[in-house]
Motif scaffolding. Structure first.
Motif, PDB file in Angstrom:
ATOM      1  N   LEU A  71       0.702  -1.414  -0.054  1.00  0.00           N
ATOM      2  CA  LEU A  71      -0.024  -0.003   0.007  1.00  0.00           C
ATOM      3  C   LEU A  71       0.761   1.235  -0.071  1.00  0.00           C
ATOM      4  N   PHE A  72       0.613   2.097  -1.006  1.00  0.00           N
ATOM      5  CA  PHE A  72       1.462   3.287  -1.173  1.00  0.00           C
ATOM      6  C   PHE A  72       0.966   4.104   0.102  1.00  0.00           C
ATOM      7  N   GLN A  73       2.136   4.896   0.614  1.00  0.00           N
ATOM      8  CA  GLN A  73       1.961   5.671   2.093  1.00  0.00           C
ATOM      9  C   GLN A  73       2.073   7.149   1.556  1.00  0.00           C
ATOM     10  N   TYR A  74       3.109   7.381   1.180  1.00  0.00           N
ATOM     11  CA  TYR A  74       3.591   8.978   0.715  1.00  0.00           C
ATOM     12  C   TYR A  74       4.911   8.884  -0.085  1.00  0.00           C
ATOM     13  N   GLU A  75       4.949  10.223  -0.683  1.00  0.00           N
ATOM     14  CA  GLU A  75       6.252  10.426  -1.301  1.00  0.00           C
ATOM     15  C   GLU A  75       6.738  11.693  -1.151  1.00  0.00           C
ATOM     16  N   PHE A  76       8.022  12.177  -1.176  1.00  0.00           N
ATOM     17  CA  PHE A  76       8.645  13.442  -0.837  1.00  0.00           C
ATOM     18  C   PHE A  76       9.848  13.688  -1.788  1.00  0.00           C
ATOM     19  N   PRO A  77      10.009  14.749  -2.260  1.00  0.00           N
ATOM     20  CA  PRO A  77       9.191  15.915  -2.468  1.00  0.00           C
ATOM     21  C   PRO A  77       7.977  15.571  -3.582  1.00  0.00           C
ATOM     22  N   PRO A  78       6.906  16.350  -3.808  1.00  0.00           N
ATOM     23  CA  PRO A  78       5.890  16.034  -4.853  1.00  0.00           C
ATOM     24  C   PRO A  78       6.764  15.720  -6.068  1.00  0.00           C
ATOM     25  N   ASP A  79       5.956  14.777  -6.848  1.00  0.00           N
ATOM     26  CA  ASP A  79       6.247  14.328  -8.031  1.00  0.00           C
ATOM     27  C   ASP A  79       6.047  15.561  -9.014  1.00  0.00           C
ATOM     28  N   MET A  80       6.150  15.676 -10.387  1.00  0.00           N
ATOM     29  CA  MET A  80       6.207  16.451 -11.380  1.00  0.00           C
ATOM     30  C   MET A  80       6.941  17.771 -10.989  1.00  0.00           C
ATOM     31  N   SER A  81       8.323  17.393 -10.625  1.00  0.00           N
ATOM     32  CA  SER A  81       9.245  18.374 -10.342  1.00  0.00           C
ATOM     33  C   SER A  81       9.892  19.138 -11.550  1.00  0.00           C
ATOM     34  N   VAL A  82      10.325  20.451 -11.575  1.00  0.00           N
ATOM     35  CA  VAL A  82      10.895  21.264 -12.576  1.00  0.00           C
ATOM     36  C   VAL A  82      12.418  21.435 -12.281  1.00  0.00           C
ATOM     37  N   HIS A  83      13.308  21.257 -13.188  1.00  0.00           N
ATOM     38  CA  HIS A  83      14.663  21.209 -12.898  1.00  0.00           C
ATOM     39  C   HIS A  83      15.472  22.018 -14.094  1.00  0.00           C
ATOM     40  N   ASN A  84      16.516  22.491 -13.803  1.00  0.00           N
ATOM     41  CA  ASN A  84      17.623  22.917 -14.776  1.00  0.00           C
ATOM     42  C   ASN A  84      18.295  21.586 -15.352  1.00  0.00           C
ATOM     43  N   PRO A  85      18.958  21.726 -16.814  1.00  0.00           N
ATOM     44  CA  PRO A  85      19.729  20.503 -17.232  1.00  0.00           C
ATOM     45  C   PRO A  85      20.902  20.350 -16.219  1.00  0.00           C
ATOM     46  N   GLY A  86      20.877  18.971 -15.969  1.00  0.00           N
ATOM     47  CA  GLY A  86      21.981  18.513 -15.154  1.00  0.00           C
ATOM     48  C   GLY A  86      21.869  18.663 -13.620  1.00  0.00           C
ATOM     49  N   GLU A  87      20.639  19.200 -12.935  1.00  0.00           N
ATOM     50  CA  GLU A  87      20.399  19.136 -11.707  1.00  0.00           C
ATOM     51  C   GLU A  87      20.441  17.719 -11.230  1.00  0.00           C
ATOM     52  N   TRP A  88      20.359  17.687  -9.933  1.00  0.00           N
ATOM     53  CA  TRP A  88      20.283  16.261  -9.345  1.00  0.00           C
ATOM     54  C   TRP A  88      18.867  16.230  -8.712  1.00  0.00           C
ATOM     55  N   ILE A  89      18.370  15.060  -8.759  1.00  0.00           N
ATOM     56  CA  ILE A  89      16.985  14.852  -8.059  1.00  0.00           C
ATOM     57  C   ILE A  89      17.031  13.818  -6.955  1.00  0.00           C
ATOM     58  N   THR A  90      16.480  14.192  -5.847  1.00  0.00           N
ATOM     59  CA  THR A  90      16.479  12.910  -4.652  1.00  0.00           C
ATOM     60  C   THR A  90      14.982  12.819  -4.485  1.00  0.00           C
ATOM     61  N   HIS A  91      14.481  11.734  -4.395  1.00  0.00           N
ATOM     62  CA  HIS A  91      12.909  11.333  -4.364  1.00  0.00           C
ATOM     63  C   HIS A  91      12.924  10.107  -3.519  1.00  0.00           C
ATOM     64  N   THR A  92      12.103  10.178  -2.755  1.00  0.00           N
ATOM     65  CA  THR A  92      11.683   9.099  -1.773  1.00  0.00           C
ATOM     66  C   THR A  92      10.341   8.553  -1.761  1.00  0.00           C
ATOM     67  N   TRP A  93       9.842   7.452  -1.610  1.00  0.00           N
ATOM     68  CA  TRP A  93       8.406   6.826  -1.633  1.00  0.00           C
ATOM     69  C   TRP A  93       8.679   6.098  -0.293  1.00  0.00           C
ATOM     70  N   VAL A  94       7.353   5.934   0.278  1.00  0.00           N
ATOM     71  CA  VAL A  94       7.334   5.017   1.428  1.00  0.00           C
ATOM     72  C   VAL A  94       5.988   4.363   1.119  1.00  0.00           C
ATOM     73  N   ILE A  95       6.209   2.588   1.197  1.00  0.00           N
ATOM     74  CA  ILE A  95       5.319   1.921   1.067  1.00  0.00           C
ATOM     75  C   ILE A  95       5.060   0.794   2.416  1.00  0.00           C
ATOM     76  N   LYS A  96       3.756   0.208   2.397  1.00  0.00           N
ATOM     77  CA  LYS A  96       3.519  -0.533   3.530  1.00  0.00           C
ATOM     78  C   LYS A  96       3.320  -1.819   3.059  1.00  0.00           C
ATOM     79  N   ASN A  97       3.794  -3.034   4.032  1.00  0.00           N
ATOM     80  CA  ASN A  97       3.313  -4.243   3.645  1.00  0.00           C
ATOM     81  C   ASN A  97       2.027  -4.478   4.352  1.00  0.00           C
ATOM     82  N   VAL A  98       1.028  -4.537   3.462  1.00  0.00           N
ATOM     83  CA  VAL A  98      -0.347  -4.757   3.985  1.00  0.00           C
ATOM     84  C   VAL A  98      -0.965  -6.190   3.797  1.00  0.00           C
ATOM     85  N   GLY A  99      -0.088  -7.237   3.477  1.00  0.00           N
ATOM     86  CA  GLY A  99      -0.300  -8.561   3.188  1.00  0.00           C
ATOM     87  C   GLY A  99      -0.023  -9.374   4.474  1.00  0.00           C
ATOM     88  N   LYS A 100       0.221 -10.616   3.992  1.00  0.00           N
ATOM     89  CA  LYS A 100       0.638 -11.729   5.122  1.00  0.00           C
ATOM     90  C   LYS A 100       1.959 -12.446   4.987  1.00  0.00           C
TER      91      LYS A 100
END
Length: 418
Positions: free
Chosen positions: A186-215
């Motif tokens: 189950l998707f929990q959240y992400e940061f920073p928000p998706d659909m970011s805008v960058h200059n050429p060659g800039e670095w992206i750092t993006h994190t997602w958090v998901i949960k194990n909701v199975g067995k």
């Protein structure tokens, strides 16, 4: 273009403006019969009085805007139930089968596209045409349904198709229900928000958090980029899960890479695999990252004496709502500078990355806005069809399509989609 035109071109083939498209003369159907065979009953029941009233129906086929309530209800229904478009395509195929001449259909379609100046999103181009966008694929029922819906929703057609094409493109091709009954995420959240805008060659750092909701505990699993581009670094192509993730636990994934030097819109997707290299959660779309690379010019800097202030914004705080729904946002701004704004407009600079066409997210402004004058700008659009945190960015542009204000002066909409 209206529904009457589509009928005359593609069904009886009696239009004098377009060539005859059929291999043989088809069985006659009236406009009512033609559209009743294409529109499923639930779409007609949204306003059955319209469909049963000959005069109203005729006016609707000639100018759909006369039935605003029906068009609004139809739009909302298609957004909430996008796979209805697939049913329309199937019903259309039963009518036309393989009885149309491909060269003639191509000629008619591209002639209509040029006359109407239709703007196609990249997703619709891929759906209807070859890679070069010069020849239609042979699924002509898809083409006809597209034109029918365009005749009703000319300014919103790309948004209307976005949830449908996303679901269609990520449909499960085999039955995984038994296999994955006890293995779920189950998707929990992400940061920073998706659909970011960058200059050429800039670095992206993006994190997602998901949960194990199975067995089942997750052991020796990894997140792997689907069809990674050459410019993506090794560390971001495959992300190992070092620890065991037990049911009820959450786990985060972070990517860190340099964006390409070439301006454009980019999409990446990561999916989970197990220790024997099998794809798990086949019913999931994966974790997506969409970003835009823009090369700013010195000419984009603000003109001296030109400025504005946002007086009011509605909603005032980031909104949480279901993915793939209609959303409305407005700003009230004041021209606080000394320059008269002439033929300015507001354009979303990162919407293309999720299949929006520029003209659909463009906000018109008054032809002339004097210093001290206040205006309200409003936009309504269909949100991305996938859960996540998104930020859409609008910039005020001049008549030449250049940003009027320096980088960072922008209008933003942040959406938390669940």
């Amino acid at each position: 273009m209206n529904l009457r035109t589509i009928y005359e071109i593609f069904y009886p083939g009696k239009s004098t403006q377009y060539p005859f498209a059929w291999k043989e003369i088809p069985k006659y159907r009236s406009k009512k019969e033609f559209y009743e065979e294409i529109f499923p009953m639930e779409l007609r029941w949204l306003n059955i009085k319209l469909w049963n009233d000959k005069a109203r129906r005729s006016r609707f086929f000639t100018d759909s805007t006369v039935e605003k309530n029906y068009v609004s209800a139809l739009k909302e229904f298609l957004i909430q139930n996008p796979m209805v478009i697939s049913r329309m395509e199937s019903k259309c195929y039963l009518m036309i089968k393989d009885d149309l001449f491909p060269p003639t259909i191509n000629q008619i379609f591209f002639q209509l596209a040029e006359q109407e100046q239709i703007t196609f999103s990249s997703a619709i181009k891929q759906y209807l045409m070859n890679k070069e966008g010069t020849v239609l694929k042979n699924s002509f029922e898809n083409v006809i349904i597209f034109l029918i819906l365009y005749a009703i929703f000319p300014s919103e057609i790309n948004q209307l198709y976005m949830p449908y094409l996303y679901r269609k493109g990520n449909a499960i091709s085999y039955n995984t229900e038994e296999k994955e009954r006890d293995d779920r995420s189950l998707f929990q959240y992400e940061f920073p928000p998706d659909m970011s805008v960058h200059n050429p060659g800039e670095w992206i750092t993006h994190t997602w958090v998901i949960k194990n909701v199975g067995k089942i505990s997750w052991k020796h699993r990894r997140l792997e980029c689907v069809s990674p581009p050459d410019w993506l670094n090794k560390e971001s192509r495959s992300i190992e899960i070092a620890e065991v993730v037990h049911p009820g636990d959450t786990v985060s994934f972070t990517v860190h890479f340099s964006v390409p030097d070439i301006p454009g819109h980019y999409t990446l997707c990561w999916k989970m695999k197990n220790d024997i290299d099998e794809l798990v959660f086949c019913d999931k779309l994966g974790l997506g990252l969409h970003f835009t690379v823009i090369e700013e010019c010195i000419e984009d800097l603000a003109e001296e004496g030109n400025n504005y202030q946002i007086l009011e914004e509605r909603p005032a705080i980031p909104t949480t709502l279901s993915a793939g729904n209609l959303y409305k946002h407005s700003w009230r701004i004041e021209n606080t500078g000394t320059i008269v704004w002439e033929n300015y407009y507001c354009e979303c600079i990162n919407g293309d990355v999720f299949g929006y066409a520029k003209n659909e997210l463009r906000i018109s402004m008054k032809k002339k806005i004097e210093p001290g004058e206040r205006v309200v700008m409003q936009i309504e659009f269909v949100t991305p069809p996938v859960e996540g945190l998104y930020k859409l960015i609008w910039r005020i542009m001049n008549r030449n399509g250049k940003p009027v204000f320096a980088k960072g002066r922008q209008l933003e909409v942040t959406l938390n989609l669940i």
